[in-house]
Design an enzyme around this catalytic site. Structure first.
Site, mmCIF file in Angstrom:
data_model
loop_
_atom_site.group_PDB
_atom_site.id
_atom_site.type_symbol
_atom_site.label_atom_id
_atom_site.label_comp_id
_atom_site.label_asym_id
_atom_site.label_seq_id
_atom_site.Cartn_x
_atom_site.Cartn_y
_atom_site.Cartn_z
ATOM 1 N N SER A 178 -0.098 11.619 -16.437
ATOM 2 C CA SER A 178 -1.330 11.758 -17.224
ATOM 3 C C SER A 178 -1.200 12.992 -18.103
ATOM 4 O O SER A 178 -0.501 13.949 -17.742
ATOM 5 C CB SER A 178 -2.515 11.937 -16.272
ATOM 6 O OG SER A 178 -3.646 12.353 -16.994
ATOM 7 N N ASN A 227 2.994 3.119 -10.660
ATOM 8 C CA ASN A 227 1.749 3.185 -11.431
ATOM 9 C C ASN A 227 0.523 3.458 -10.558
ATOM 10 O O ASN A 227 -0.441 4.060 -11.025
ATOM 11 C CB ASN A 227 1.575 1.865 -12.188
ATOM 12 C CG ASN A 227 0.156 1.683 -12.685
ATOM 13 O OD1 ASN A 227 -0.243 2.256 -13.696
ATOM 14 N ND2 ASN A 227 -0.643 0.906 -11.959
ATOM 15 N N TYR A 238 -6.984 15.886 -8.914
ATOM 16 C CA TYR A 238 -6.226 14.868 -9.653
ATOM 17 C C TYR A 238 -5.181 15.475 -10.596
ATOM 18 O O TYR A 238 -4.002 15.077 -10.553
ATOM 19 C CB TYR A 238 -7.187 13.978 -10.440
ATOM 20 C CG TYR A 238 -6.480 12.963 -11.311
ATOM 21 C CD1 TYR A 238 -5.762 11.916 -10.734
ATOM 22 C CD2 TYR A 238 -6.502 13.069 -12.701
ATOM 23 C CE1 TYR A 238 -5.104 10.992 -11.521
ATOM 24 C CE2 TYR A 238 -5.850 12.138 -13.499
ATOM 25 C CZ TYR A 238 -5.151 11.102 -12.905
ATOM 26 O OH TYR A 238 -4.489 10.187 -13.689
ATOM 27 N N ASP A 293 0.890 -1.169 0.000
ATOM 28 C CA ASP A 293 0.000 0.000 0.000
ATOM 29 C C ASP A 293 0.923 1.212 0.000
ATOM 30 O O ASP A 293 1.667 1.434 0.971
ATOM 31 C CB ASP A 293 -0.898 -0.012 1.246
ATOM 32 C CG ASP A 293 -1.841 1.186 1.286
ATOM 33 O OD1 ASP A 293 -1.539 2.225 0.661
ATOM 34 O OD2 ASP A 293 -2.873 1.089 1.960
ATOM 35 N N THR A 317 -10.454 1.687 -18.065
ATOM 36 C CA THR A 317 -10.156 0.900 -16.859
ATOM 37 C C THR A 317 -11.212 1.269 -15.816
ATOM 38 O O THR A 317 -12.036 2.157 -16.043
ATOM 39 C CB THR A 317 -8.767 1.250 -16.284
ATOM 40 O OG1 THR A 317 -8.794 2.626 -15.886
ATOM 41 C CG2 THR A 317 -7.645 1.017 -17.274
ATOM 42 N N VAL A 356 -7.618 5.642 -21.131
ATOM 43 C CA VAL A 356 -7.675 4.183 -21.172
ATOM 44 C C VAL A 356 -8.936 3.672 -20.465
ATOM 45 O O VAL A 356 -9.283 4.157 -19.376
ATOM 46 C CB VAL A 356 -6.421 3.592 -20.481
ATOM 47 C CG1 VAL A 356 -6.466 2.082 -20.498
ATOM 48 C CG2 VAL A 356 -5.152 4.106 -21.156
ATOM 49 N N LYS A 397 -0.796 15.112 -10.599
ATOM 50 C CA LYS A 397 0.094 14.548 -11.625
ATOM 51 C C LYS A 397 1.118 15.596 -12.110
ATOM 52 O O LYS A 397 2.240 15.254 -12.480
ATOM 53 C CB LYS A 397 -0.727 13.995 -12.800
ATOM 54 C CG LYS A 397 -1.575 12.766 -12.427
ATOM 55 C CD LYS A 397 -0.719 11.553 -12.050
ATOM 56 C CE LYS A 397 -1.551 10.288 -11.900
ATOM 57 N NZ LYS A 397 -0.758 9.090 -11.569
HETATM 58 N N1 LIG Z 1 -7.144 5.132 -17.185
HETATM 59 C C1 LIG Z 1 -6.726 6.274 -17.713
HETATM 60 O O1 LIG Z 1 -7.307 6.780 -18.694
HETATM 61 C C2 LIG Z 1 -5.505 6.976 -17.167
HETATM 62 C C3 LIG Z 1 -5.071 8.122 -17.829
HETATM 63 C C4 LIG Z 1 -3.949 8.786 -17.366
HETATM 64 C C5 LIG Z 1 -3.255 8.293 -16.286
HETATM 65 N N2 LIG Z 1 -3.697 7.171 -15.635
HETATM 66 C C6 LIG Z 1 -2.910 6.701 -14.495
HETATM 67 O O2 LIG Z 1 -2.573 5.359 -14.707
HETATM 68 C C7 LIG Z 1 -2.383 4.709 -13.446
HETATM 69 C C8 LIG Z 1 -3.193 3.423 -13.439
HETATM 70 O O3 LIG Z 1 -4.535 3.754 -13.625
HETATM 71 P P1 LIG Z 1 -5.631 2.720 -14.173
HETATM 72 O O4 LIG Z 1 -6.419 3.429 -15.192
HETATM 73 O O5 LIG Z 1 -5.011 1.418 -14.486
HETATM 74 O O6 LIG Z 1 -6.558 2.647 -12.863
HETATM 75 P P2 LIG Z 1 -7.153 1.418 -12.036
HETATM 76 O O7 LIG Z 1 -7.630 0.339 -12.939
HETATM 77 O O8 LIG Z 1 -8.108 2.065 -11.087
HETATM 78 O O9 LIG Z 1 -5.881 0.865 -11.239
HETATM 79 C C9 LIG Z 1 -5.275 1.627 -10.238
HETATM 80 C C10 LIG Z 1 -4.344 0.729 -9.478
HETATM 81 O O10 LIG Z 1 -3.727 1.492 -8.429
HETATM 82 C C11 LIG Z 1 -3.882 0.756 -7.231
HETATM 83 N N3 LIG Z 1 -3.823 1.606 -6.048
HETATM 84 C C12 LIG Z 1 -4.571 2.687 -5.735
HETATM 85 N N4 LIG Z 1 -4.223 3.159 -4.535
HETATM 86 C C13 LIG Z 1 -3.225 2.347 -4.074
HETATM 87 C C14 LIG Z 1 -2.457 2.315 -2.899
HETATM 88 N N5 LIG Z 1 -2.644 3.177 -1.902
HETATM 89 N N6 LIG Z 1 -1.498 1.362 -2.785
HETATM 90 C C15 LIG Z 1 -1.306 0.460 -3.753
HETATM 91 N N7 LIG Z 1 -2.026 0.420 -4.890
HETATM 92 C C16 LIG Z 1 -2.971 1.366 -5.039
HETATM 93 C C17 LIG Z 1 -5.231 0.059 -7.368
HETATM 94 O O11 LIG Z 1 -5.360 -0.998 -6.430
HETATM 95 P P3 LIG Z 1 -6.799 -1.473 -5.895
HETATM 96 O O12 LIG Z 1 -7.328 -2.458 -6.913
HETATM 97 O O13 LIG Z 1 -6.464 -2.111 -4.587
HETATM 98 O O14 LIG Z 1 -7.676 -0.265 -5.755
HETATM 99 C C18 LIG Z 1 -5.073 -0.439 -8.793
HETATM 100 O O15 LIG Z 1 -4.266 -1.574 -8.849
HETATM 101 C C19 LIG Z 1 -2.806 5.718 -12.378
HETATM 102 O O16 LIG Z 1 -1.659 6.336 -11.840
HETATM 103 C C20 LIG Z 1 -3.636 6.731 -13.162
HETATM 104 O O17 LIG Z 1 -3.602 8.014 -12.565
HETATM 105 C C21 LIG Z 1 -4.813 6.494 -16.052
#
Ligand SMILES: NC(=O)c1ccc[n+]([C@@H]2O[C@H](COP(=O)([O-])OP(=O)(O)OC[C@H]3O[C@@H](n4cnc5c(N)ncnc54)[C@H](OP(=O)(O)O)[C@@H]3O)[C@@H](O)[C@H]2O)c1
Length: 245
Positions: free
Chosen positions: A146, A88, A168, A61, A203, A201, A172
């Site tokens: 991001s 990540n 948010y 965590d 997700t 993305v 970043k």
């Molecule tokens: N999706 C997009 O369009 C997008 C765009 C730009 C940037 N991003 C960035 O990409 C990264 C991944 O995002 P994603 O879209 O893959 O989101 P996601 O599917 O919500 O995954 C986020 C991951 O971070 C973990 N997490 C959150 N808080 C945590 C903590 N305190 N300790 C350990 N793990 C933690 C979550 O674990 P749990 O399953 O336990 O919650 C999950 O594994 C993030 O940094 C996000 O800001 C995403």
């Protein structure tokens, strides 16, 4: 020293992080699956192993100092060093209706929560892993950022950058600024550190809205995690090249 590269990906149980772990695994890295929830962590490790990845579970965590210390000790025992760290794990924080975070009514506790994970979590994990990274012949650190971090893009009315996100997006930007400070501090070392923009993305994070797959979102981070020794550092990349600060 073993030739196999050792990687740690935070938040690797799902989404982009999972695909970064899968992609590094496919390139032959041994991958630590950093995840805070036991069931989600074990299921991701199992799935990665079924896909042929040499994956191991790392309870982590990023907001919890003891958890981060324990993770570093586990990697020390399991692998003795770290070649790649991908920060990540990230959260958006609660959104107002319409998926915005209005700065004029901003809940300061929300900002603290987002910064704790997206910014301080990265510092906490990076600094705990540094002694292990310094044992690598070519350490790489990737901070998953991001497009909304880009002040240049945010300030350009002709660019579609999505809704106002007063917690948010600045978190970043803060992460990008830290990436530059780390790169300056590492100037005389072999450590390369960069920020990666995954694009929009589909997700959990976006309610599964977005034109890109998690695999596509992982591509830039994987490229930055495997840069050659003369690769860039202290910069911010997306698929098409450098993102303006
Ligand atoms: N999706 C997009 O369009 C997008 C765009 C730009 C940037 N991003 C960035 O990409 C990264 C991944 O995002 P994603 O879209 O893959 O989101 P996601 O599917 O919500 O995954 C986020 C991951 O971070 C973990 N997490 C959150 N808080 C945590 C903590 N305190 N300790 C350990 N793990 C933690 C979550 O674990 P749990 O399953 O336990 O919650 C999950 O594994 C993030 O940094 C996000 O800001 C995403």
């Amino acid at each position: 020293m073993s030739e196999t590269k050792i990687a740690l990906v935070t938040g690797a149980n799902k989404g982009i992080g999972y695909e970064i772990a899968a992609g590094l695994g496919a390139l032959g890295h041994r991958v630590g699956v950093g995840a805070r929830d036991k069931a989600r962590r074990e299921s991701a490790v199992e799935k990665l192993r079924a896909a042929g990845v040499d994956a191991f579970a790392v309870p982590l965590d990023v907001t919890d100092g003891q958890s981060v210390t324990d993770a570093a000790e586990l990697i020390e025992r399991q692998a003795g060093r770290l070649d790649v760290l991908v920060n990540n794990a990230g959260i958006s924080g609660d959104m107002d209706p319409g998926w915005v975070q209005d700065p004029t009514t901003l809940d300061l506790d929300l900002v603290r929560t987002v910064v704790e994970t997206n910014v301080l979590g990265v510092v906490r994990v990076t600094n705990a892993m540094l002694p292990l990274l310094r044992r690598s012949p070519s350490p790489r650190i990737v901070n998953v950022s991001s497009a909304v971090a880009s002040l240049t893009r945010q300030a350009d009315p002709d660019i579609e950058i999505g809704p106002v996100m007063a917690a948010y997006a600045p978190s970043k930007t803060f992460l990008n600024a830290l990436t530059v400070q780390y790169a300056r501090q590492f100037a005389d070392t072999n450590i390369l550190i960069n920020a990666a923009c995954p694009g929009l993305v589909a997700t959990d994070f976006t309610g599964f809205h977005g034109p890109r797959t998690p695999e596509q979102g992982a591509a830039t981070a994987i490229r930055l995690a495997t840069l050659p020794d003369d690769g860039p550092t202290g910069s911010f990349f997306e698929d098409d090249g450098v993102v303006p600060w």
